[in-house]
Design a protein around this motif. Structure first.
Motif, PDB file in Angstrom:
ATOM      1  N   SER A   1      27.686  70.548  25.122  1.00 18.03           N
ATOM      2  CA  SER A   1      26.641  71.423  25.652  1.00 18.03           C
ATOM      3  C   SER A   1      26.190  72.476  24.645  1.00 18.03           C
ATOM      4  CB  SER A   1      27.133  72.108  26.928  1.00 18.03           C
ATOM      5  OG  SER A   1      28.307  72.876  26.668  1.00 18.03           O
ATOM      6  N   ASP A   2      27.035  72.777  23.653  1.00 17.04           N
ATOM      7  CA  ASP A   2      26.656  73.795  22.674  1.00 17.04           C
ATOM      8  C   ASP A   2      25.951  73.223  21.448  1.00 17.04           C
ATOM      9  OD1 ASP A   2      28.907  72.521  21.678  1.00 17.04           O
ATOM     10  OD2 ASP A   2      29.805  74.349  20.854  1.00 17.04           O
ATOM     11  N   VAL A   3      25.627  71.929  21.463  1.00 14.57           N
ATOM     12  CA  VAL A   3      24.823  71.329  20.395  1.00 14.57           C
ATOM     13  C   VAL A   3      23.402  71.200  20.922  1.00 14.57           C
ATOM     14  CG1 VAL A   3      24.489  69.336  18.901  1.00 14.57           C
ATOM     15  CG2 VAL A   3      26.812  70.119  19.427  1.00 14.57           C
ATOM     16  N   PRO A   4      22.469  72.027  20.425  1.00 15.29           N
ATOM     17  CA  PRO A   4      21.139  72.139  21.039  1.00 15.29           C
ATOM     18  C   PRO A   4      20.187  71.017  20.642  1.00 15.29           C
ATOM     19  CG  PRO A   4      21.294  73.615  19.169  1.00 15.29           C
ATOM     20  CD  PRO A   4      22.660  72.965  19.300  1.00 15.29           C
ATOM     21  N   VAL A   5      20.441  69.824  21.169  1.00 16.06           N
ATOM     22  CA  VAL A   5      19.594  68.673  20.905  1.00 16.06           C
ATOM     23  C   VAL A   5      19.218  68.021  22.233  1.00 16.06           C
ATOM     24  CG1 VAL A   5      19.412  66.416  19.776  1.00 16.06           C
ATOM     25  CG2 VAL A   5      20.654  68.273  18.647  1.00 16.06           C
ATOM     26  N   LEU A   6      17.922  67.858  22.478  1.00 15.11           N
ATOM     27  CA  LEU A   6      17.460  67.179  23.681  1.00 15.11           C
ATOM     28  C   LEU A   6      17.523  65.671  23.478  1.00 15.11           C
ATOM     29  CD1 LEU A   6      14.223  69.280  24.347  1.00 15.11           C
ATOM     30  CD2 LEU A   6      16.502  69.660  25.308  1.00 15.11           C
ATOM     31  N   VAL A   7      17.691  64.955  24.575  1.00 13.79           N
ATOM     32  CA  VAL A   7      17.731  63.495  24.536  1.00 13.79           C
ATOM     33  C   VAL A   7      16.531  62.957  25.301  1.00 13.79           C
ATOM     34  CG1 VAL A   7      19.060  61.431  25.116  1.00 13.79           C
ATOM     35  CG2 VAL A   7      20.245  63.524  24.415  1.00 13.79           C
TER      36      VAL A   7
ATOM     37  N   LEU B   1      10.487  65.649  33.976  1.00 10.64           N
ATOM     38  CA  LEU B   1      10.683  65.321  32.571  1.00 10.64           C
ATOM     39  C   LEU B   1       9.527  65.863  31.728  1.00 10.64           C
ATOM     40  CD1 LEU B   1      11.698  61.607  33.175  1.00 10.64           C
ATOM     41  CD2 LEU B   1      13.243  63.411  32.384  1.00 10.64           C
ATOM     42  N   THR B   2       9.771  66.002  30.435  1.00 11.13           N
ATOM     43  CA  THR B   2       8.719  66.387  29.503  1.00 11.13           C
ATOM     44  C   THR B   2       8.012  65.140  28.997  1.00 11.13           C
ATOM     45  OG1 THR B   2       9.894  68.366  28.750  1.00 11.13           O
ATOM     46  CG2 THR B   2       8.236  67.445  27.258  1.00 11.13           C
ATOM     47  N   PRO B   3       6.733  64.947  29.310  1.00 10.81           N
ATOM     48  CA  PRO B   3       6.001  63.813  28.749  1.00 10.81           C
ATOM     49  C   PRO B   3       5.660  64.097  27.284  1.00 10.81           C
ATOM     50  CG  PRO B   3       4.948  64.668  30.757  1.00 10.81           C
ATOM     51  CD  PRO B   3       5.913  65.701  30.270  1.00 10.81           C
ATOM     52  N   LEU B   4       6.049  63.186  26.393  1.00  8.29           N
ATOM     53  CA  LEU B   4       5.699  63.268  24.983  1.00  8.29           C
ATOM     54  C   LEU B   4       4.578  62.254  24.760  1.00  8.29           C
ATOM     55  CD1 LEU B   4       6.171  64.288  22.101  1.00  8.29           C
ATOM     56  CD2 LEU B   4       7.964  62.565  21.870  1.00  8.29           C
ATOM     57  N   LEU B   5       3.345  62.716  24.858  1.00  3.62           N
ATOM     58  CA  LEU B   5       2.163  61.857  24.821  1.00  3.62           C
ATOM     59  C   LEU B   5       1.761  61.591  23.376  1.00  3.62           C
ATOM     60  CD1 LEU B   5      -0.343  60.445  25.987  1.00  3.62           C
ATOM     61  CD2 LEU B   5      -1.395  62.725  26.227  1.00  3.62           C
TER      62      LEU B   5
ATOM     63  N   ALA C   1      18.184  61.649  29.978  1.00  2.00           N
ATOM     64  CA  ALA C   1      16.963  62.013  29.250  1.00  2.00           C
ATOM     65  C   ALA C   1      16.283  63.203  29.895  1.00  2.00           C
ATOM     66  CB  ALA C   1      16.000  60.833  29.204  1.00  2.00           C
ATOM     67  N   THR C   2      15.677  64.044  29.070  1.00  2.00           N
ATOM     68  CA  THR C   2      14.883  65.158  29.580  1.00  2.00           C
ATOM     69  C   THR C   2      13.430  65.067  29.125  1.00  2.00           C
ATOM     70  OG1 THR C   2      15.548  66.543  27.708  1.00  2.00           O
ATOM     71  CG2 THR C   2      16.845  66.735  29.734  1.00  2.00           C
ATOM     72  N   LEU C   3      13.119  64.139  28.228  1.00  2.00           N
ATOM     73  CA  LEU C   3      11.738  63.893  27.857  1.00  2.00           C
ATOM     74  C   LEU C   3      11.512  62.396  27.706  1.00  2.00           C
ATOM     75  CD1 LEU C   3      10.980  64.735  24.110  1.00  2.00           C
ATOM     76  CD2 LEU C   3      13.295  64.681  24.998  1.00  2.00           C
TER      77      LEU C   3
END
Length: 262
Positions: free
Chosen positions: A55-61, A121-125, A88-90
């Motif tokens: 949790s302390d490694v700030p990388v989104l999946v 979720l975050t859409p990455l368009l 996943a968050t995006l």
């Protein structure tokens, strides 16, 4: 303004290779602050990557694709809820390879953008013009149209969830050539002012990224292009050392940016 630095692994990396990448991120955790970093594994590795990341490694999946329907008889597909359940968050949506090889249209892209936002979720368009459009000088209208259509099914209050990645088709893949800052500047300015943080606060998306033959040698210059909030990187970030170096470059670029509003 937070600088985004991320990569999609496309159809690469076994579970063992994915876990090894994460272990490298953990070892380099002190270098990962100061940016909004993300990795997008293949579907088979989403859960493994998320579970391996402390949790302390700030990388989104993220996920490379998902269907717009919440469930149903869609053999071989996964839903937005499923990729969220895997960690996943995006979600990457509308990449030119999906459009070219799998027949994705502006309508299916718009459906996916709306479904991703509805699922939290975050859409990455992803948008980008082919070489012939660029040669004819039509890239501004092409990209503006792709973004407008991609956002067309989205509720106004969900616009802030969206990140747009501008990836010229002629600049990506094995045969792509590097775009110069001069070549991308008009598109990035248009995206930022018309749709992004530089535009009308009532109708703005979260960030505008650039992707296409990005590497450690051109990353800083690309980040200096006005309107560029980050980089979406391909093979130059598929090994941990390359990814971490690009994060460092992004963090240095971010020091000179204005802080995020509100």
């Amino acid at each position: 303004m937070t600088t985004w630095i991320g990569t999609s692994w496309k159809m690469n990396k076994t579970l063992a290779e994915a876990r090894a990448f994460v272990d490298g991120l953990v070892a380099a955790r002190d270098a990962l602050g100061g940016v909004r970093a993300f990795v997008i594994p293949p579907h088979t590795a989403i859960a493994a990557v998320r579970e391996r990341l402390p949790s302390d490694v700030p990388v989104l999946v993220g996920a490379q694709n998902a269907h717009w329907e919440p469930a149903g008889a869609y053999t071989g597909e996964v839903s937005m809820g499923m990729v969220a359940d895997a960690g996943a968050t995006l979600v990457e949506i509308g990449h030119s390879e999906r459009r070219e090889y799998f027949g994705e249209t502006d309508d299916t892209v718009a459906r996916k953008v709306a479904a991703a936002a509805a699922a939290g979720l975050t859409p990455l368009l992803c948008v980008g013009e082919p070489a012939e459009v660029r040669a004819a000088g039509g890239e501004i209208d092409w990209i503006a149209g792709q973004v407008s259509r991609g956002l067309s099914r989205l509720a106004a209050h969900d616009l802030r969830k969206v990140v747009v990645a501008y990836e010229p088709v002629w600049a990506i893949g094995d045969l792509g050539r590097e775009a110069s800052p001069h070549e991308i500047a008009p598109v990035m300015e248009m995206l930022s002012t018309r749709f992004g943080p530089g535009g009308d606060a009532r109708h703005k998306i979260s960030a505008v990224l650039y992707g296409g033959s990005v590497n450690r040698f051109n990353a800083a210059a690309l980040l200096d292009v006005p309107g560029t909030d980050g980089l979406f990187v391909g093979r130059a970030a598929w090994d941990v050392a390359g990814f971490v170096e690009l994060v460092r470059i992004g963090a240095r670029a971010g020091h000179g940016r204005q802080p995020d509003a509100g």
